[in-house]
Design an enzyme around this catalytic site. Structure first.
Site, PDB file in Angstrom:
ATOM      1  N   TYR A 152      30.118  38.324  25.970  1.00 59.17           N
ATOM      2  CA  TYR A 152      29.279  39.270  25.511  1.00 59.17           C
ATOM      3  C   TYR A 152      27.989  38.358  25.381  1.00 59.17           C
ATOM      4  O   TYR A 152      27.858  37.440  24.615  1.00 59.17           O
ATOM      5  CB  TYR A 152      29.153  40.042  24.511  1.00 59.17           C
ATOM      6  CG  TYR A 152      28.711  41.174  24.130  1.00 59.17           C
ATOM      7  CD1 TYR A 152      27.551  41.539  24.931  1.00 59.17           C
ATOM      8  CD2 TYR A 152      28.894  41.949  22.920  1.00 59.17           C
ATOM      9  CE1 TYR A 152      26.551  42.440  24.706  1.00 59.17           C
ATOM     10  CE2 TYR A 152      28.090  42.841  22.556  1.00 59.17           C
ATOM     11  CZ  TYR A 152      27.074  43.325  23.609  1.00 59.17           C
ATOM     12  OH  TYR A 152      26.072  44.412  23.452  1.00 59.17           O
ATOM     13  N   CYS A 153      26.974  38.790  26.542  1.00 57.96           N
ATOM     14  CA  CYS A 153      25.465  38.210  26.053  1.00 57.96           C
ATOM     15  C   CYS A 153      25.694  36.471  26.163  1.00 57.96           C
ATOM     16  O   CYS A 153      26.043  35.999  27.191  1.00 57.96           O
ATOM     17  CB  CYS A 153      24.963  38.660  24.957  1.00 57.96           C
ATOM     18  SG  CYS A 153      23.150  37.886  24.613  1.00 57.96           S
ATOM     19  N   LEU A 154      25.441  35.821  25.061  1.00 60.23           N
ATOM     20  CA  LEU A 154      25.277  34.372  25.079  1.00 60.23           C
ATOM     21  C   LEU A 154      26.844  33.940  25.227  1.00 60.23           C
ATOM     22  O   LEU A 154      27.025  32.774  25.838  1.00 60.23           O
ATOM     23  CB  LEU A 154      24.568  33.985  23.724  1.00 60.23           C
ATOM     24  CG  LEU A 154      24.576  32.496  23.516  1.00 60.23           C
ATOM     25  CD1 LEU A 154      24.021  31.710  24.488  1.00 60.23           C
ATOM     26  CD2 LEU A 154      23.771  32.490  22.332  1.00 60.23           C
TER      27      LEU A 154
END
Length: 581
Positions: A317-319
């Site tokens: 998720y994301c980073l």
């Protein structure tokens, strides 16, 4: 393989490497602490560039003068007619999503005149800072953003004397709203503007992050949580989820009714989640490589060793998704086939178009931020969240100012997402510097220059099935940037575009009202599609995208059988690292 029963990793990898510092700069560090890491040189350079190019564009000056005159005449006519309430007779309409002037009081004079005058002013300066001939495109976007921030702060809705709703509330409560608002302001000031903490209204392990499981592995950087199965049989490939370490992990395990973890365990999957440690000043030298080796790869080693699974599904998720793509490329380069698939939630792999967040990131700004982090050893959560809030300042900053300090509506119960959003984490100085430089400034990963183990990795080596998720109104990882994963690897990519933002779009549990998504699979041998062409091709479906992802995982999994045994318990979920302040 690492010892799966190890509970601590001695020391930090790469301790000998210093944080990106060229020289001792105590005065710059002090200045950076005063400005909160914002570079004055970067801002002044942008303003000067805009002003000089505007001064050398007489045609644009004439157009702006004509626009100003037209706005002035339209506003005077509106006021002369007594500020009619009909929207058809308004000189200008508020932009979609602008809720500052929705109250009926703003339709009556003199407040209607204030609102319309302000909206016309916003429109003028938007034109004055857009498409200036010869202006660097980055400065063009940044100047438009900066002017918007300045005007947002000056909106008549932000002040008691020019906010009719606040004035009415003051009369009705005999000033009690202002008394409570001052108390709320002082509390926020004393708390360092960090806002409410989840402990005040949401208890970890009971209200949020409450799916049954246990910590089965721990080192200095992560706790690995294994969740109890909810079905008698499960697919042989466990799922490893790597959330971003910019916030606590439980965004994907909020309340029982919107927990992605709980949903996956009910669909016949064994789920593992990484819970990242909240770093302190002693962790300043932790870098991206540490997050890769002590984090994601350590979790892969543990899961495959203890469960006996030959392959695992991976999700980031994301980073955490950016880190997962690095891990997948490194494993593919080394001939390691333990990943069965890769799922990226709102995660960027190519940073050529990272959205408005790039307005904060250039060499001058990153260098100044490094000075700030050098003094602290990390970047504070509220320092980082301030940049995210500025991307939607009307919704996340000024609307809260009005509600809390003028209207005294600060007693609204905190929901689970608000609680998570207030539970920020720090970022180690070295890691954050490497992330900004390698990804945002140099785009090393997409260019094939990013190194793991002393050798470059390439996303083109990834040949496992990929599932990507973008969200329509994402200000942090714009979906067209997330979409670039299509052109970076040799993989079949199933891409989902769902309504909502960076967080709300991912939290799209079945039964959630007003949800829809588009989905389409592009095979490796298919012709490439632009984002616009993909929109025309992808099927529009109502409801949550979670069942589509679960079905996709099932298609890439083996037949169900007995679930693997739970690992040796080090602590009950949600563990200890998530509790760290």
């Amino acid at each position: 393989m690492k010892d799966p029963n190890a509970t601590e990793v001695a020391g930090h990898a790469s301790q000998s490497a210093s944080v990106t510092r060229k020289a001792d700069r105590p005065l710059r560090r002090h200045l950076a602490s005063i400005t909160g890491g914002s570079s004055p040189a970067s801002t002044l350079t942008m303003i000067n560039d805009w002003a000089l190019h505007l001064a050398s564009a007489p045609d644009l000056q004439i157009t702006l003068a004509q626009t100003s005159y037209a706005h002035w005449v339209a506003w005077l006519g509106f006021v002369a007619r007594g500020c009619p309430e009909s929207p058809d007779q308004h000189p200008i309409a508020a932009q979609k999503g602008d809720r500052r002037f929705q109250n009926a009081a703003w339709t009556k004079p003199p407040y209607a005149a204030m609102a319309q005058g302000f909206l016309l002013l916003e429109d003028f300066f938007d034109k004055a800072t857009s498409e200036v001939p010869g202006l660097d495109p980055a400065h063009d976007r940044a100047m438009t953003f900066l002017m918007r921030q300045m005007l947002d702060a000056m909106a008549p809705s932000n002040f008691l004397a020019t906010n009719p709703e606040a004035l009415v509330r003051t009369v009705e409560t005999h000033g009690a709203n202002l008394q409570k608002g001052i108390a709320a302001f002082l509390n926020d000031y004393q708390a360092g503007w960090k806002g409410a903490t989840p402990a005040r209204t949401q208890q970890l392990g009971l209200d949020v992050a409450c799916t049954l499981g246990k910590v089965v592995f721990r080192n200095h950087l992560i706790e690995l949580i294994q969740y109890a199965p909810k079905t008698g049989k499960v697919h042989p490939e466990p799922i490893l989820i790597a959330p971003a370490w910019i916030m606590k992990y439980y965004i994907l395990d909020l309340s029982p009714d919107n927990s992605l973890v709980r949903y996956l365990t009910s669909q016949g999957f064994t789920v593992f989640m990484i819970s990242w440690r909240n770093p302190d000043p002693e962790d300043a030298t932790l870098g991206m490589d540490d997050y890769l080796t002590q984090g994601l790869l350590a979790a892969v080693d543990y899961i495959t060793t203890v469960t006996g699974a030959e392959q695992i599904h991976s999700a980031g998720y994301c980073l955490g998704g950016t880190l997962l793509s690095i891990a997948a490329a490194a494993l593919a380069r080394d001939g390691d086939e333990r990943l069965a698939s890769m799922t990226l939630f709102a995660a960027q792999t190519d940073f050529t178009e990272p959205g408005e967040l790039s307005l904060f990131i250039n060499e001058s700004q990153v260098s100044f931020l490094e000075d700030l982090m050098d003094a602290q050893g990390y970047l504070e959560a509220n320092q980082m969240m301030g940049a995210f809030q500025m991307l939607r300042s009307n919704d996340l900053i000024w609307s809260r100012v009005v509600r809390s300090y003028l209207l005294s509506e600060n007693d609204t119960p905190m929901n689970d997402l608000m609680a998570w959003n207030a539970d920020g984490t720090r970022m180690p100085a070295r890691m954050h510097s490497e992330y900004l430089r390698h990804m945002f400034l140099n785009n090393d990963l997409a260019a094939g220059r990013y190194q793991v183990g002393g050798h470059a990795v390439s996303l083109r080596d990834i040949r496992i099935p990929v599932f990507g998720v973008g969200t329509e109104t994402d200000h942090i990882a714009p979906w067209k940037s997330v979409f670039k994963v299509h052109s970076l690897g040799h993989a079949d990519v199933t891409f989902v575009l769902t309504n909502g933002g960076h967080n709300a779009g991912v939290l799209s549990e079945p039964g959630h009202k007003h949800r829809h998504f588009r989905v389409h699979t592009t095979r490796d041998q298919d012709n490439a599609l632009s984002p616009e062409d993909w929109l025309e091709t992808a099927a529009l479906e109502e409801g949550s995208w979670w069942p589509s992802w679960a079905a996709w995982l099932s298609r890439h999994s083996g037949p169900k059988g007995a679930p693997p045994k739970m690992g040796r318990k080090l602590a009950d979920a949600p563990g200890t690292y998530v509790m760290m302040e």
